[in-house]
Write a protein that holds these residues in place. Structure first.
Motif, PDB file in Angstrom:
ATOM      1  N   GLY A  53      -6.429  16.129 -11.258  1.00 28.92           N
ATOM      2  CA  GLY A  53      -6.188  14.802 -12.114  1.00 28.92           C
ATOM      3  C   GLY A  53      -6.136  13.755 -10.800  1.00 28.92           C
ATOM      4  O   GLY A  53      -5.946  13.112 -11.749  1.00 28.92           O
ATOM      5  N   TYR A  54      -6.217  13.904  -9.870  1.00 25.62           N
ATOM      6  CA  TYR A  54      -5.581  12.542  -8.947  1.00 25.62           C
ATOM      7  C   TYR A  54      -6.075  13.021  -6.987  1.00 25.62           C
ATOM      8  O   TYR A  54      -5.834  14.328  -7.064  1.00 25.62           O
ATOM      9  CB  TYR A  54      -4.129  12.495  -8.913  1.00 25.62           C
ATOM     10  CG  TYR A  54      -3.256  13.270  -8.553  1.00 25.62           C
ATOM     11  CD1 TYR A  54      -2.611  12.845  -6.599  1.00 25.62           C
ATOM     12  CD2 TYR A  54      -2.397  13.961  -9.170  1.00 25.62           C
ATOM     13  CE1 TYR A  54      -1.770  14.056  -7.076  1.00 25.62           C
ATOM     14  CE2 TYR A  54      -1.407  14.784  -8.898  1.00 25.62           C
ATOM     15  CZ  TYR A  54      -0.953  14.579  -7.515  1.00 25.62           C
ATOM     16  OH  TYR A  54       0.013  15.603  -7.227  1.00 25.62           O
ATOM     17  N   ILE A  55      -6.842  12.477  -6.550  1.00 30.06           N
ATOM     18  CA  ILE A  55      -6.570  12.929  -5.021  1.00 30.06           C
ATOM     19  C   ILE A  55      -5.725  11.388  -4.380  1.00 30.06           C
ATOM     20  O   ILE A  55      -6.237  10.330  -4.398  1.00 30.06           O
ATOM     21  CB  ILE A  55      -7.168  13.394  -4.326  1.00 30.06           C
ATOM     22  CG1 ILE A  55      -8.735  13.734  -5.157  1.00 30.06           C
ATOM     23  CG2 ILE A  55      -7.877  12.792  -3.332  1.00 30.06           C
ATOM     24  CD1 ILE A  55      -9.734  14.308  -5.257  1.00 30.06           C
ATOM     25  N   THR A  56      -4.523  11.306  -3.346  1.00 26.65           N
ATOM     26  CA  THR A  56      -3.884  11.021  -2.667  1.00 26.65           C
ATOM     27  C   THR A  56      -4.103  10.672  -1.522  1.00 26.65           C
ATOM     28  O   THR A  56      -4.600  11.402  -0.764  1.00 26.65           O
ATOM     29  CB  THR A  56      -2.419  10.986  -2.867  1.00 26.65           C
ATOM     30  OG1 THR A  56      -1.793  11.168  -3.834  1.00 26.65           O
ATOM     31  CG2 THR A  56      -1.949   9.977  -1.783  1.00 26.65           C
ATOM     32  N   TYR A  57      -4.824   9.718  -0.238  1.00 26.34           N
ATOM     33  CA  TYR A  57      -5.270   9.439   0.207  1.00 26.34           C
ATOM     34  C   TYR A  57      -5.002   8.602   1.923  1.00 26.34           C
ATOM     35  O   TYR A  57      -3.511   8.182   1.223  1.00 26.34           O
ATOM     36  CB  TYR A  57      -6.783   9.390   0.785  1.00 26.34           C
ATOM     37  CG  TYR A  57      -7.244   7.592  -0.411  1.00 26.34           C
ATOM     38  CD1 TYR A  57      -7.506   6.773   0.300  1.00 26.34           C
ATOM     39  CD2 TYR A  57      -6.917   7.724  -1.497  1.00 26.34           C
ATOM     40  CE1 TYR A  57      -8.097   5.382   0.121  1.00 26.34           C
ATOM     41  CE2 TYR A  57      -7.492   6.689  -2.112  1.00 26.34           C
ATOM     42  CZ  TYR A  57      -7.292   4.764  -1.499  1.00 26.34           C
ATOM     43  OH  TYR A  57      -8.344   4.169  -2.334  1.00 26.34           O
TER      44      TYR A  57
ATOM     45  N   GLY B 245      -1.348   6.011   1.240  1.00 24.23           N
ATOM     46  CA  GLY B 245      -0.428   6.418  -0.134  1.00 24.23           C
ATOM     47  C   GLY B 245      -1.539   5.875  -1.176  1.00 24.23           C
ATOM     48  O   GLY B 245      -0.985   5.945  -2.065  1.00 24.23           O
ATOM     49  N   HIS B 246      -2.897   5.107  -1.527  1.00 27.34           N
ATOM     50  CA  HIS B 246      -3.570   5.623  -2.755  1.00 27.34           C
ATOM     51  C   HIS B 246      -3.645   6.339  -3.420  1.00 27.34           C
ATOM     52  O   HIS B 246      -4.661   7.261  -3.056  1.00 27.34           O
ATOM     53  CB  HIS B 246      -4.472   4.055  -1.882  1.00 27.34           C
ATOM     54  CG  HIS B 246      -4.442   3.113  -1.044  1.00 27.34           C
ATOM     55  ND1 HIS B 246      -3.759   2.118  -1.241  1.00 27.34           N
ATOM     56  CD2 HIS B 246      -4.717   3.022   0.399  1.00 27.34           C
ATOM     57  CE1 HIS B 246      -3.741   1.370  -0.447  1.00 27.34           C
ATOM     58  NE2 HIS B 246      -4.227   2.108   0.783  1.00 27.34           N
TER      59      HIS B 246
ATOM     60  N   ILE C 140      -3.452   0.849  -6.363  1.00 25.31           N
ATOM     61  CA  ILE C 140      -2.819   0.311  -5.119  1.00 25.31           C
ATOM     62  C   ILE C 140      -2.055   0.067  -4.027  1.00 25.31           C
ATOM     63  O   ILE C 140      -1.429  -0.336  -4.750  1.00 25.31           O
ATOM     64  CB  ILE C 140      -4.135  -1.323  -4.659  1.00 25.31           C
ATOM     65  CG1 ILE C 140      -5.481  -1.299  -4.754  1.00 25.31           C
ATOM     66  CG2 ILE C 140      -3.663  -1.652  -2.693  1.00 25.31           C
ATOM     67  CD1 ILE C 140      -5.705  -2.754  -5.328  1.00 25.31           C
ATOM     68  N   ALA C 141      -1.681   0.624  -3.316  1.00 21.23           N
ATOM     69  CA  ALA C 141      -0.496   1.159  -2.743  1.00 21.23           C
ATOM     70  C   ALA C 141       0.243   0.399  -1.765  1.00 21.23           C
ATOM     71  O   ALA C 141      -0.946  -0.280  -1.419  1.00 21.23           O
ATOM     72  CB  ALA C 141       0.123   2.480  -2.136  1.00 21.23           C
TER      73      ALA C 141
ATOM     74  N   ALA D  56       3.318   8.053   2.466  1.00 21.29           N
ATOM     75  CA  ALA D  56       1.237   8.178   3.067  1.00 21.29           C
ATOM     76  C   ALA D  56       1.265   9.247   3.415  1.00 21.29           C
ATOM     77  O   ALA D  56       0.283   8.826   4.658  1.00 21.29           O
ATOM     78  CB  ALA D  56       1.229   6.818   2.544  1.00 21.29           C
ATOM     79  N   THR D  57       1.767  10.352   4.048  1.00 20.69           N
ATOM     80  CA  THR D  57       2.134  10.681   5.351  1.00 20.69           C
ATOM     81  C   THR D  57       0.222  11.173   5.327  1.00 20.69           C
ATOM     82  O   THR D  57      -0.781  11.815   4.704  1.00 20.69           O
ATOM     83  CB  THR D  57       2.318  12.563   4.987  1.00 20.69           C
ATOM     84  OG1 THR D  57       3.483  12.401   4.831  1.00 20.69           O
ATOM     85  CG2 THR D  57       2.872  13.143   6.387  1.00 20.69           C
TER      86      THR D  57
END
Length: 335
Positions: A97-101, A104-105, A133-134, A199-200
């Motif tokens: 249910g999510y994707i981090t890009y 780190g957002h 928004i990270a 946020a690698t």
């Protein structure tokens, strides 16, 4: 803050991204989320307001003829960009249910679940997206650290509802411990399952977590905690959004290995934390002598109270409803 906003909207479809880039800088600095719902208004979520983006003029509190409507094509284009035009490569994230890009957002996905028995295997017909928004706020944890002092090194559970600033505080706590805020520098291991803390990107953390921090990126939290203990000899292990049975067992093993743990858990209030089985189980491990409670009714990242875990466990075993008093003793609290 403005730069973070611009980085966050880079995956949004061209039509909406151009409109979002035009909003006033002060709103970019205050924005926490961007909401896109099919056939619904393009929405900007601030700490104290929900605004609707307009074709002409700044976002406003009211819906109007000028309010930007999100189309199905907008969502499909955004989804494709988010997946780098390779949906298959992001299948595991999508089903969760999510994707981090980069940066780190994180984009939360809503649609129709594809299931195999009781297990979700995929998501289709995306109907809405939530761009969180990270942001790295240097010094965000200073007040908390000042109040706890060296006791922070004993272990801390940070509790609060979604979008109250838990991850932002955890990120700054990592940086400060790694830099030596607790009298001397300590080795910190961050188990970053969702990629929001460090946020690698391509093996390089995009956020500053200090000079003595190792990042286990994408590891399930339970496995990551044990891996850190086996391989990295950390003094402190930090992870976000903890609570599953496997994670609680890993926390217990970490405690037995002499490692301090700092983690967060979702809880809308102190009462909810005490009523949740996961909350009670985490407190009972003994890994978190201190609990810092947050809420989302005031300033972003505000800690409303610090409590002794032992007092909270006494409250759970008592007959009265959760409060800030246990018998004739007042819970340790710093406002």
């Amino acid at each position: 803050m403005e730069q973070r906003f611009d980085t966050a909207v880079c995956v949004v479809c061209d039509r909406l991204r151009l409109l979002l880039n035009q909003i006033p800088q002060r709103m970019k600095q205050q924005a926490h989320e961007i909401r896109m719902r099919v056939h619904g208004p393009l929405t900007l979520v601030l700490a104290d307001a929900i605004l609707f983006v307009n074709e002409n003029g700044p976002p406003s509190l009211r819906l109007g003829e000028d309010t930007v409507k999100v189309t199905k094509e907008d969502l499909l284009e955004t989804f494709s960009k988010l997946c780098d035009y390779s949906v298959y490569a992001y299948q595991n994230e999508i089903k969760n249910g999510y994707i981090t890009y980069r940066g780190g957002h994180r984009v939360g996905l809503c649609g129709t679940a594809v299931t195999n028995g009781e297990t979700i295997t995929n998501l289709r017909d995306i109907s809405s997206m939530n761009v969180r928004i990270a942001r790295q706020i240097y010094g965000a944890s200073c007040e908390l650290i000042q109040k706890l002092g060296s006791r922070l090194g004993e272990g801390l559970l940070l509790a609060g509802p979604p979008a109250c600033g838990k991850t932002t505080l955890l990120r700054d706590i990592c940086r400060q411990i790694s830099q030596g805020v607790l009298e001397n520098r300590r080795k910190v291991a961050v188990v970053d399952e969702r990629g929001e803390l460090a946020a690698t990107y391509c093996g390089e953390p995009q956020n500053d977590l200090g000079p003595c921090c190792d990042v286990l990126d994408g590891y399930p939290k339970g496995e990551g905690i044990l891996q850190a203990i086996r391989c990295l000899s950390p003094s402190v292990v930090v992870c976000d959004e903890i609570g599953s049975r496997e994670e609680i067992e890993a926390v217990q093993q970490g405690l037995n290995a002499g490692v301090s743990l700092i983690a967060s858990i979702h809880a809308g209030s102190l009462e909810q934390l005490l009523q949740r089985p996961q909350g009670k189980a985490l407190l009972e491990t003994g890994a978190f002598p201190w609990v810092a409670m947050m809420d989302n009714t005031g300033k972003f990242g505000t800690v409303t109270g610090i409590f002794k875990a032992g007092d909270l466990l006494d409250q759970i075993s008592g007959d009265s409803s959760p409060s800030h008093n246990v018998g004739n003793r007042r819970l340790y609290r710093v406002l």
